[in-house]
Motif scaffolding. Structure first.
Motif, mmCIF file in Angstrom:
data_model
loop_
_atom_site.group_PDB
_atom_site.id
_atom_site.type_symbol
_atom_site.label_atom_id
_atom_site.label_comp_id
_atom_site.label_asym_id
_atom_site.label_seq_id
_atom_site.Cartn_x
_atom_site.Cartn_y
_atom_site.Cartn_z
ATOM 1 N N UNK A 151 -6.072 -0.036 11.250
ATOM 2 C CA UNK A 151 -6.908 -0.278 12.427
ATOM 3 C C UNK A 151 -7.321 -1.747 12.514
ATOM 4 N N UNK A 152 -7.633 -2.370 11.354
ATOM 5 C CA UNK A 152 -7.974 -3.792 11.357
ATOM 6 C C UNK A 152 -6.795 -4.626 11.837
ATOM 7 N N UNK A 153 -5.598 -4.305 11.308
ATOM 8 C CA UNK A 153 -4.401 -5.023 11.754
ATOM 9 C C UNK A 153 -4.153 -4.820 13.247
ATOM 10 N N UNK A 154 -4.350 -3.581 13.679
ATOM 11 C CA UNK A 154 -4.145 -3.282 15.097
ATOM 12 C C UNK A 154 -5.141 -4.054 15.960
ATOM 13 N N UNK A 155 -6.406 -4.111 15.484
ATOM 14 C CA UNK A 155 -7.424 -4.842 16.246
ATOM 15 C C UNK A 155 -7.090 -6.332 16.301
ATOM 16 N N UNK A 156 -6.652 -6.908 15.160
ATOM 17 C CA UNK A 156 -6.281 -8.322 15.133
ATOM 18 C C UNK A 156 -5.095 -8.586 16.046
ATOM 19 N N UNK A 164 0.829 -1.212 0.000
ATOM 20 C CA UNK A 164 0.000 0.000 0.000
ATOM 21 C C UNK A 164 0.863 1.260 0.000
ATOM 22 N N UNK A 165 1.957 1.217 0.777
ATOM 23 C CA UNK A 165 2.863 2.370 0.765
ATOM 24 C C UNK A 165 3.468 2.583 -0.621
ATOM 25 N N UNK A 166 3.832 1.451 -1.270
ATOM 26 C CA UNK A 166 4.392 1.571 -2.616
ATOM 27 C C UNK A 166 3.360 2.168 -3.575
ATOM 28 N N UNK A 167 2.101 1.671 -3.478
ATOM 29 C CA UNK A 167 1.042 2.229 -4.327
ATOM 30 C C UNK A 167 0.818 3.709 -4.016
ATOM 31 N N UNK A 168 0.859 4.031 -2.697
ATOM 32 C CA UNK A 168 0.670 5.437 -2.314
ATOM 33 C C UNK A 168 1.786 6.315 -2.885
ATOM 34 N N UNK A 172 -6.842 11.703 0.329
ATOM 35 C CA UNK A 172 -7.535 11.460 1.602
ATOM 36 C C UNK A 172 -8.264 10.120 1.589
ATOM 37 N N UNK A 173 -8.883 9.783 0.446
ATOM 38 C CA UNK A 173 -9.593 8.501 0.348
ATOM 39 C C UNK A 173 -8.618 7.339 0.534
ATOM 40 N N UNK A 174 -7.471 7.415 -0.163
ATOM 41 C CA UNK A 174 -6.473 6.349 -0.024
ATOM 42 C C UNK A 174 -5.908 6.299 1.391
ATOM 43 N N UNK A 175 -5.680 7.479 1.978
ATOM 44 C CA UNK A 175 -5.164 7.517 3.346
ATOM 45 C C UNK A 175 -6.170 6.933 4.332
ATOM 46 N N UNK A 176 -7.454 7.235 4.144
ATOM 47 C CA UNK A 176 -8.483 6.670 5.028
ATOM 48 C C UNK A 176 -8.551 5.150 4.885
ATOM 49 N N UNK A 177 -8.410 4.647 3.630
ATOM 50 C CA UNK A 177 -8.412 3.200 3.422
ATOM 51 C C UNK A 177 -7.227 2.561 4.130
ATOM 52 N N UNK A 178 -6.047 3.210 4.009
ATOM 53 C CA UNK A 178 -4.852 2.693 4.687
ATOM 54 C C UNK A 178 -5.037 2.715 6.200
#
Length: 366
Positions: free
Chosen positions: A318-323, A101-105, A307-313
């Motif tokens: 957050x999902x990774x953090x929750x897991x 995702x960072x590479x895509x960003x 902003x949309x891409x940043x919110x998705x990231x």
């Protein structure tokens, strides 16, 4: 009679008591006591044997439970290792995903920068073209303003000339009217004077004819006629003065109008000159605002996409953090269960050791 001692008076000591000096009754009592103690010792031995068997059985049960607990602990440790490996694999997967995702960003950011540079260059070209158009408009407007100023000056000159002609014409008209009035009233005055002279001559003739009889009447009539004539001439004089004053007032009004129109023309000329520079500044500001608005819209669209891409990231993070938190909670729970099993195992071992020590003491006493 007490029994005789045998064996040359040899004494027997049992439990620190010399039995040689005891009587039969004492020996019977002593034997009964020894027998009771022997029975009690036998009962105690049987009791301790039962307790030993119970301890052995309990020790076997505890050993089996200990083996089962160790097996459970091994299973839990194996599960913990498997969960840890799965967690590491999951974290590795999500780390790879975050890197992707960072590479895509970064790629998107590079594309946005390239698009922004292209847009900036295009905006610069548009600005240059608009600047050229504005310069052409400025030159045309300057020529138009010069032409308008020239026309305005011609109009002012024509108005001044027309106004001067109108003033001269009005002055000549008023002078002609004044002369006509003066001649008219002078003629009337001469006619009236001749008429009055004639009338006076007639009155004198009548007076001479009537003489003393009509002297008082003629004198009175003469006085009345003289008063009327005086009033008439006074009215004529006042009318002439009023007319002259009115003409002077009209001349003053025309002079004031001329001065006011001249001042208005000067003010309009100065105001036109003052409006040239604000008009140029306003046009320049409008062009700048249009350019800024175009760049702002493009930057706004790019910012919305970022902003949309940043919110998705952020949501993925957050999902990774929750897991990760769920895995940490599960690991803490397993660790608490492991500590509880370990504590129970230590308590069981301690109890077994205590019981074994007690059993060894009992066996040693036997």
């Amino acid at each position: 009679m007490p029994p005789k001692k045998k064996g040359g008076g040899k004494s027997i000591v049992i439990d620190g008591v010399d039995t040689s000096s005891m009587t039969r009754e004492q020996l019977e009592v002593f034997c009964q006591r020894i027998k009771e103690e022997n029975e009690r010792e036998r009962e105690e031995r049987n009791f301790f044997q039962l307790e030993r068997d119970k301890l052995r059985t309990f020790w076997e049960i505890t050993r089996n439970e200990l083996e089962e607990a160790r097996a459970k602990i091994r299973n839990k440790e194996r599960q913990i290792e498997e969960n840890t490996e799965k967690n590491e694999e999951t974290l590795k997967f999500y780390k790879q995903k975050v890197k992707h995702l960072q590479y895509e960003h970064e790629n998107d950011l590079t594309e946005c920068k390239a698009q922004a540079l292209v847009s900036l260059k295009k905006a610069g070209d548009d600005h240059m073209a608009q600047e050229k158009e504005l310069l052409a408009d400025k030159i045309a407007l300057k020529n138009k303003i010069q032409e308008q100023e020239f026309n305005h000056q011609e109009q002012v000159r024509a108005l001044k000339l027309q106004h001067s002609e109108e003033i001269s014409k009005a002055r000549s008209e008023y002078e002609d009217k004044a002369k006509e009035l003066e001649l008219k009233y002078e003629k009337k005055f001469i006619e009236l004077r001749e008429e009055l002279n004639l009338k006076h001559s007639m009155e004198i003739a009548e007076i001479e004819e009537r003489k003393n009889a009509q002297l008082n009447a003629l004198t009175k009539q003469h006085e009345e006629a003289y008063g009327e004539m005086k009033m008439y001439y006074n009215d004529i004089t006042l009318n002439n003065l009023a007319l002259i004053s009115s003409l002077k007032d009209q001349m003053e009004v025309l002079r004031n109008q001329n001065e006011r129109m001249t001042k208005q023309v000067a003010d309009l000329t100065a105001e036109n000159r003052k409006m040239i520079e604000p008009l140029s500044q306003a046009r320049a500001e409008v062009a700048e605002y249009k350019r800024q608005l175009t760049n702002y819209e493009k930057d706004k669209i790019s910012l919305e996409n970022t902003k949309i891409k940043l919110n998705q990231t952020k949501r993925d993070f957050e999902d990774l953090k929750w897991a990760n938190e769920a895995l940490e909670l599960r690991f803490e729970k397993l660790q608490a269960e492991y500590q509880e099993l370990k504590k129970r195992f230590n308590q069981a071992v301690l109890e077994v050791q205590q019981k074994s020590s007690l059993k060894n003491v009992l066996l040693e006493n036997e």
